[in-house]
Design a protein around this motif. Structure first.
Motif, PDB file in Angstrom:
ATOM      1  N   GLU A 130      28.463  45.177  40.690  1.00  0.00           N
ATOM      2  CA  GLU A 130      29.462  45.665  39.629  1.00  0.00           C
ATOM      3  C   GLU A 130      28.807  46.035  38.346  1.00  0.00           C
ATOM      4  OE1 GLU A 130      30.551  41.457  41.658  1.00  0.00           O
ATOM      5  OE2 GLU A 130      28.743  42.352  40.955  1.00  0.00           O
ATOM      6  N   TRP A 185      39.097  42.324  43.258  1.00  0.00           N
ATOM      7  CA  TRP A 185      38.422  41.845  42.331  1.00  0.00           C
ATOM      8  C   TRP A 185      39.089  40.305  42.440  1.00  0.00           C
ATOM      9  CZ3 TRP A 185      34.514  43.947  39.577  1.00  0.00           C
ATOM     10  CH2 TRP A 185      34.364  45.234  39.579  1.00  0.00           C
ATOM     11  N   CYS A 211      33.399  41.342  42.626  1.00  0.00           N
ATOM     12  CA  CYS A 211      33.856  42.521  43.504  1.00  0.00           C
ATOM     13  C   CYS A 211      33.753  41.915  45.003  1.00  0.00           C
ATOM     14  CB  CYS A 211      32.742  43.631  43.315  1.00  0.00           C
ATOM     15  SG  CYS A 211      33.217  44.989  44.248  1.00  0.00           S
TER      16      CYS A 211
END
Length: 121
Positions: free
Chosen positions: A6, A36, A95
């Motif tokens: 990320e 997410w 993520c």
């Protein structure tokens, strides 16, 4: 091996915006779902948004109308645009990817290490 990394986040004022990015790399054939999740201090991890390979984004109730998820399948990247940020949006954003590796028939879950978003009031 598959890695999700990320970037973005940091300190943002309430009402402001920021964008997160996540790049997946490694022995990847395809990625079914990318998304997410976030975890606020003292709380459980919760869904923020996910998007399938062909689209169809889904959002957590608390972010609908404020956050937008998108992805670039060529770059194996997922983005999250965070608008109208509120202090309660503060947390570590992780993520996620349901990744099909070369030689595999089904996907496996992979997670990034997270990036901190802090919203000041």
């Amino acid at each position: 091996q598959v890695q999700l990394v990320e970037s973005g986040g940091g300190l943002v004022q309430a009402g402001g915006s920021t964008r997160l990015s996540c790049v997946a790399s490694g022995f990847i054939f395809s990625i079914n779902v990318m998304g997410w999740y976030r975890q606020a201090p003292g709380k459980q991890r919760e869904l923020v948004a996910t998007v399938g390979y062909r689209g169809s984004p889904k959002y957590g109730d608390s972010v609908k109308g404020r956050f937008t998820i998108s992805r670039d399948n060529v770059k194996n990247t997922v983005y999250l645009l965070l608008n109208k940020l509120q202090p309660e949006d503060t947390g570590v954003y992780y993520c996620y990817g349901d990744v099909v590796q070369h030689g595999q028939r089904t996907g496996m879950d992979f997670w990034g290490k997270g990036t901190l978003v802090t919203v000041s009031s």
